[in-house]
Design a protein around this motif. Structure first.
Motif, mmCIF file in Angstrom:
data_model
loop_
_atom_site.group_PDB
_atom_site.id
_atom_site.type_symbol
_atom_site.label_atom_id
_atom_site.label_comp_id
_atom_site.label_asym_id
_atom_site.label_seq_id
_atom_site.Cartn_x
_atom_site.Cartn_y
_atom_site.Cartn_z
ATOM 1 N N ARG A 184 -1.883 -1.138 -6.235
ATOM 2 C CA ARG A 184 -1.509 -0.991 -4.829
ATOM 3 C C ARG A 184 -0.817 0.337 -4.546
ATOM 4 N NH1 ARG A 184 3.262 -3.907 -1.573
ATOM 5 N NH2 ARG A 184 4.318 -2.378 -2.874
ATOM 6 N N ASP A 185 0.156 0.707 -5.377
ATOM 7 C CA ASP A 185 0.900 1.949 -5.143
ATOM 8 C C ASP A 185 -0.010 3.168 -5.230
ATOM 9 O OD1 ASP A 185 3.095 0.375 -4.837
ATOM 10 O OD2 ASP A 185 3.975 0.809 -6.799
ATOM 11 N N SER A 239 6.354 3.910 3.641
ATOM 12 C CA SER A 239 6.770 4.779 2.546
ATOM 13 C C SER A 239 7.815 5.806 2.983
ATOM 14 C CB SER A 239 5.551 5.507 1.962
ATOM 15 O OG SER A 239 4.545 4.598 1.578
ATOM 16 N N ILE A 252 1.013 2.897 6.164
ATOM 17 C CA ILE A 252 1.522 3.197 4.824
ATOM 18 C C ILE A 252 2.586 4.287 4.883
ATOM 19 C CG2 ILE A 252 0.900 4.150 2.568
ATOM 20 C CD1 ILE A 252 -1.832 2.809 2.879
ATOM 21 N N SER A 253 2.357 5.310 5.691
ATOM 22 C CA SER A 253 3.322 6.416 5.786
ATOM 23 C C SER A 253 4.660 5.938 6.344
ATOM 24 C CB SER A 253 2.755 7.544 6.653
ATOM 25 O OG SER A 253 2.682 7.160 8.018
ATOM 26 N N ARG A 262 3.121 -6.550 4.492
ATOM 27 C CA ARG A 262 1.661 -6.513 4.553
ATOM 28 C C ARG A 262 1.118 -6.998 5.893
ATOM 29 N NH1 ARG A 262 -1.232 -6.858 -1.018
ATOM 30 N NH2 ARG A 262 0.429 -6.656 -2.522
ATOM 31 N N PRO A 274 -5.396 -3.509 1.837
ATOM 32 C CA PRO A 274 -3.934 -3.504 1.668
ATOM 33 C C PRO A 274 -3.316 -4.897 1.714
ATOM 34 C CG PRO A 274 -4.595 -1.954 3.380
ATOM 35 C CD PRO A 274 -5.802 -2.736 3.014
ATOM 36 N N TYR A 288 -2.082 3.302 -2.047
ATOM 37 C CA TYR A 288 -1.282 3.879 -0.967
ATOM 38 C C TYR A 288 -1.220 5.405 -1.086
ATOM 39 C CZ TYR A 288 0.589 -0.665 0.569
ATOM 40 O OH TYR A 288 0.734 -1.927 1.076
ATOM 41 N N LYS A 289 -0.984 5.867 -2.299
ATOM 42 C CA LYS A 289 -0.871 7.317 -2.530
ATOM 43 C C LYS A 289 -2.160 8.037 -2.164
ATOM 44 C CE LYS A 289 -0.227 10.665 -6.286
ATOM 45 N NZ LYS A 289 0.004 10.818 -7.758
#
Length: 420
Positions: A128-129, A209, A205-206, A377, A405, A132-133
């Motif tokens: 998942r990480d 994060s 996501i941004s 989520r 996601p 996202y990246k």
């Protein structure tokens, strides 16, 4: 002994690389989706394999080679169980005599089951990480291209339309200049709305994060696409993360900062609107499209807005009682109605294909899915719901990108921390 150590070392390297490969594929497959690897035949009987299908099978094979237990039966929490309900309703529907062929439904069911099964197994890889990246990084590239296309479009300068050279595309490629001459940057996608669909996930996501600069860039790029779906998705992301998401982990200071930036962007848009004729024309087109929605829905012409919001739902009244209860079956309503196009949003498609039973079942599964998700989520679920209500994303590539996601597994280390 040395050989055993080397073998273990190579296996560990493979295990470390596999999540990266899976995450990279999940983050990029919606970009490569329209490109054709090869095709056989022509017309309606044409058989096409796309690059995305090819890479999907490779990634799946690598995942299975890592853990053969992945081929086990899927639980009742899975999408496959969800889709099983629609398959049963399709079989019940076929008991009513009509001109429809059950083989059409069976073909569609088999294809959808294969895609759902493969994606669910791929999601089980802890990436998942990384996903996202990669989405954030690709989102930056997509946004930069949107800015360049917008500038070139407004200045009348020729620029790349985002299509990869020397590759065949399945379907139409709109480019960043619409048929009406409006500037609608599409970046690396077939049309502006697809770029918007990609970026609304990147925006969520941004924000989660706390990538402040990314958030500003994504909001601006989404506005430049002039896609109503993209703009609505942007509003949903910001509203949910700022107001409704208690578990987002965002500090009050960060939220206030984000609100100030949103207001600053809106003020900047207003200033540019008053000073630039080309941008003013684009914004006016958005306003006109919004203002004419009610007239489009009540009119006789099947406009773009009507296709998206109500589609062929008015035909449902002419269904016999059996079809009202169970629909006409998977992928069948266009054949039953003899309509040239089966394009309607997911709720309308579900009503026409699966009747009241299928619609209630889908709503039940959506509510069940929402309450089983963690709060962080749920924003992705709301974005998926937006597309359900405005577009045809029934187990296609956009559906799988939006729902990834919601299902992709977290790293085991992260999960262990949460348990503590």
């Amino acid at each position: 002994m040395v050989n055993d150590i080397c073998k273990i070392s190579n296996e560990n390297k493979y295990r470390d690389r596999l999540p990266k490969l899976v995450a990279a594929f999940l983050a990029s497959f919606s970009i490569i989706e329209p490109y054709v690897l090869f095709s056989i035949g022509s017309g309606t009987g044409r058989f096409t394999i796309r690059f995305a299908d090819f890479f999907l099978l490779i990634v799946f094979a690598l995942c299975v080679s890592r853990n053969r237990r992945m081929l086990s039966i899927i639980s009742t929490d899975s999408l496959l169980f969800w889709y099983l309900g629609f398959s049963i309703i399709t079989i019940i529907s076929s008991f009513y005599p009509s001109h429809l062929s059950l083989l059409v439904s069976i073909k569609s069911i088999i294809i959808n089951v294969i895609y759902i099964y493969i994606f669910e197994k791929i999601w089980s890889i802890e990436c998942r990480d990384l996903f996202y990246k990669y989405v954030l990084n690709i989102g930056l590239v997509v946004s930069i291209i949107i800015f360049v296309q917008a500038i070139c479009g407004y200045l009348g300068i020729s620029f790349w339309n985002g299509k990869l050279p020397f590759l065949e595309v399945y379907g139409h490629w709109s480019g960043y200049i619409s048929n009406t001459g409006a500037v609608r940057p599409n970046s690396l996608f077939q049309e502006a709305s697809y770029a918007g669909i990609y970026l609304i996930v990147a925006l969520a996501i941004s924000i989660q994060s706390k990538k402040f600069k990314h958030t500003i860039l994504f909001v601006a790029a989404l506005l430049l696409t002039t896609s109503l779906v993209a703009i609505c998705g942007c509003i949903i992301c910001l509203t949910y993360m700022l107001i409704f998401s208690k578990g987002s982990g965002l500090s009050s200071k960060y939220k206030r900062r984000l609100i100030l930036v949103v207001f600053a962007v809106l003020i900047m848009v207003f200033i540019v609107y008053c000073s630039n004729e080309h941008i003013a024309r684009s914004i006016n087109q958005i306003i006109v499209r919004l203002s004419r929605i009610e007239n489009s829905l009540s009119g006789d012409r099947m406009s773009s807005e009507r296709y998206r919001l109500t589609g062929y739902s008015y035909y449902f009244d002419s269904y016999p009682l059996w079809f009202k209860l169970f629909g006409v079956g998977e992928a069948q309503f266009s054949n039953y109605l003899f309509t040239p196009d089966s394009y309607s949003n997911n709720f309308v498609t579900c009503l026409l294909n699966f009747g009241y039973a299928g619609t209630f079942f889908m709503i039940f599964m959506l509510v069940r899915l929402f309450y089983r998700m963690s709060s962080e989520r749920r924003v992705f679920f709301l974005l998926l719901l937006l597309l359900f209500a405005t577009d045809a994303v029934w187990f296609n590539w956009h559906f799988f990108y939006l729902i990834t996601p919601c299902f992709v597994s977290e790293p085991l280390v992260v999960e262990a921390k949460n348990v503590k």
